[in-house]
Structure formats: C-alpha cells, structure tokens
Design an enzyme around this catalytic site. Structure first.
Site, mmCIF file in Angstrom:
data_model
loop_
_atom_site.group_PDB
_atom_site.id
_atom_site.type_symbol
_atom_site.label_atom_id
_atom_site.label_comp_id
_atom_site.label_asym_id
_atom_site.label_seq_id
_atom_site.Cartn_x
_atom_site.Cartn_y
_atom_site.Cartn_z
ATOM 1 N N ASN A 12 0.871 -1.175 0.000
ATOM 2 C CA ASN A 12 0.000 0.000 0.000
ATOM 3 C C ASN A 12 0.912 1.230 0.000
ATOM 4 O OD1 ASN A 12 -1.790 2.054 0.469
ATOM 5 N ND2 ASN A 12 -2.432 1.359 2.507
ATOM 6 N N TRP A 13 1.030 1.847 -1.162
ATOM 7 C CA TRP A 13 1.950 2.995 -1.284
ATOM 8 C C TRP A 13 1.381 4.247 -0.612
ATOM 9 C CZ3 TRP A 13 4.209 3.095 -7.002
ATOM 10 C CH2 TRP A 13 4.849 1.875 -7.251
ATOM 11 N N LYS A 14 0.111 4.222 -0.263
ATOM 12 C CA LYS A 14 -0.543 5.392 0.333
ATOM 13 C C LYS A 14 -0.314 6.621 -0.559
ATOM 14 C CE LYS A 14 -0.131 3.119 4.777
ATOM 15 N NZ LYS A 14 0.039 3.214 6.225
ATOM 16 N N HIS A 105 -9.433 1.082 5.100
ATOM 17 C CA HIS A 105 -8.146 1.275 5.779
ATOM 18 C C HIS A 105 -8.362 2.224 6.953
ATOM 19 C CE1 HIS A 105 -4.025 2.415 6.604
ATOM 20 N NE2 HIS A 105 -3.652 1.340 5.920
ATOM 21 N N GLU A 107 -6.691 4.597 7.997
ATOM 22 C CA GLU A 107 -6.443 6.014 7.674
ATOM 23 C C GLU A 107 -7.669 6.649 7.025
ATOM 24 O OE1 GLU A 107 -2.743 5.346 5.656
ATOM 25 O OE2 GLU A 107 -1.788 4.899 7.576
ATOM 26 N N GLU A 175 -5.022 -4.929 10.595
ATOM 27 C CA GLU A 175 -3.991 -3.912 10.808
ATOM 28 C C GLU A 175 -4.283 -3.169 12.116
ATOM 29 O OE1 GLU A 175 -2.028 -2.679 6.831
ATOM 30 O OE2 GLU A 175 -3.775 -1.419 7.142
ATOM 31 N N GLY A 181 2.974 2.226 10.874
ATOM 32 C CA GLY A 181 3.971 3.291 10.765
ATOM 33 C C GLY A 181 4.700 3.610 12.052
ATOM 34 N N SER A 219 3.787 -2.155 10.281
ATOM 35 C CA SER A 219 5.235 -2.215 10.535
ATOM 36 C C SER A 219 5.873 -3.536 10.092
ATOM 37 C CB SER A 219 5.552 -1.925 12.002
ATOM 38 O OG SER A 219 5.184 -0.592 12.319
ATOM 39 N N GLY A 240 3.073 -1.112 4.231
ATOM 40 C CA GLY A 240 3.068 0.312 3.906
ATOM 41 C C GLY A 240 4.471 0.785 3.569
ATOM 42 N N GLY A 241 5.148 1.377 4.547
ATOM 43 C CA GLY A 241 6.447 2.011 4.316
ATOM 44 C C GLY A 241 7.455 1.136 3.589
#
Ligand code: 13P
Length: 257
Positions: A12-14, A105, A107, A175, A181, A219, A240-241
C-alpha cells in the site's frame, strides 16, 4: 502454510509516488518478478499486489504487462458513477487495470470518518465491479489496552463485509492501528489469536472461510517478515512504508514459505 492458501504480499503505497518514482519502483519489481520466473527454482511462493496512488494506475498497468504483479486501488466509492467530486468508482479502477481495491483502511476510517456501513458499501461495489476487496480491520491502542481488540474487530467484520463474499472476492487485512507506521508490532501470540478469531468469525458469514486470505499489516519489514508470515492463519502481509523500496518489498515476499 495452511492447505490451499497461497500467500499474498500487498504493498500500500498510500499518498507516495510521483510519476517517475512510481514507474521506477514498479519497473524494478517487474524486472525482479520476470527474472525470478525465468530462473529455475526461484518462483516466488506468493502473489504480489501493489496499490499505488490512483494517478499512477494506468501507467503502472502498462509497465507491469507480462509481470506477475497485480494492481489495486486504495479506495473506491460505493456508486457506479455520478456527482461525487474527487471520488473513483470500483468500475473505474477495474477499467484502469486493477484486480483489487483496499477498503476501510484505518487512515480512511479516521481521516474521512468512514464507518462500517460506508466500508460495507465500498466492499459491495468492489464485488459488483469484479474486484477483490481488501477489507481492513483493526483496533486502536486504547481498545487493545482495554481488552476490547477481539470484540472491536468482530464488530468491524460483521458491519463491513457484505453477504455473498468468499475467497474469490474478499481478502481481510488485520492492521492494528497502533502498529501502523510506528515500528511496533503485536506479539506472535496476539497475531495468532486475532487471525484465528477472524477466521472463526467469518465462518458462516462468508463462503468457504477456510480458503480466505487474512493478511497482517502494521510495521512489516524484512527483519520481522519471516516470523510474522509463519504465524498460523497469516496468509500474507499488507505493507506500507517497506513497500516503497523494491528490495525491502521483495525481501518480504521472499520470506513467504
Ligand atoms: P506500515 O507498513 O508503514 O506500518 O503501514 C501499514 C499499512 O497501513 C498498510 O496498509
């Protein structure tokens, strides 16, 4: 690995990736995928999915032609079309080359006030458009500390997943909000407990729940991927990251057994 469930590693590149950076990242993954398939004995033991910003979807669909990498959106609207400024329908994502879409998600639940009913509509839209919905669930830190994590997730599953879904139309991503993150992850025992709980709750709610893929997200990185991906009922990861660096994403994929 549980019987019949091939792992899925999803990136997920967000809200990351301008045109050239996104293209470079996708091409690097594509080269690795093609090379791995050419070299005997190096087939990846998992499916790969990337979910870039919507601005990159059509470009990346072309760049990934011939590579065994799936493409997904990060959100969709519940309606097919209409006066919804700034939104994209599931049909539009499908038209742009997507096979999957993330919905619910945390977010989006937090930043955009999306509740279970809204996520339910989006998951139904994904199914209508022929996309696999990656439905995200997870508790906050306060909810975990209060001993409510299992109940919170059970409520999200009941409220967010439409009738009629199954392993071909649904992936669930657990999640925990406090792990996203932050570098923090739940213990292996807590992940195992939650993933078994999710499968139990979905038994009866979705068809053939034992075939459903349940991803862990929060993470995930190369250094913890082997441990997390070995947990019972963890059928992949939503990253993610670490999905923004081709080598890290690839190393997570190679951690699948
Ligand atoms: P991180 O891997 O950066 O913690 O993000 C997880 C996530 O939110 C994926 O959807």
């Amino acid at each position: 690995m549980a019987q019949g469930r091939r792992k899925l590693i999803a990136g997920n590149w967000k809200m990351n990736g301008l045109h050239q950076d996104g293209l470079d990242l996708a091409r690097e993954l594509s080269h690795r995928s093609v090379a791995a398939h050419r070299a005997s004995g190096q087939h990846l033991p998992c499916d790969l999915l990337i979910c870039p910003p919507a601005t990159l979807l059509i470009t990346l669909a072309e760049a990934l032609t011939g590579a065994a990498i799936l493409l997904g959106g990060q959100d969709c609207h519940a309606e097919v079309k209409g006066a919804h400024t700034g939104d994209l329908s599931a049909e539009m994502l499908r038209d742009a080359g997507c096979s999957h879409v993330i919905v619910g998600h945390s977010e989006r639940r937090i930043d955009h006030g999306e509740n279970d009913a809204i996520v339910h509509g989006k998951a139904a839209a994904a199914m209508r458009a022929g996309l696999v919905a990656v439905v995200c669930v997870g508790e906050s830190e306060a909810e975990r500390n209060a001993g409510r994590a299992l109940d919170v997730v059970a409520g999200q599953l009941a409220g967010s997943i439409p009738d009629g879904m199954g392993a071909g139309t649904l992936v669930v991503a657990y999640e925990p909000v406090w792990a996203i993150g932050t570098g923090k992850t739940p213990t292996v025992a807590d992940v195992a407990e939650m993933h078994a709980h999710i499968r139990n709750r979905l038994d009866g709610q979705v068809a053939a729940a034992e075939q459903l893929r349940i991803l862990y997200g929060g993470s995930v990185k190369p250094s913890n991927a082997v441990e997390l991906l070995a947990v019972d009922n963890v059928d992949g990861a939503l990253v993610g990251g670490a999905s923004l660096a081709a080598s890290d994403f690839w190393d997570i994929a190679r951690a699948c057994r």
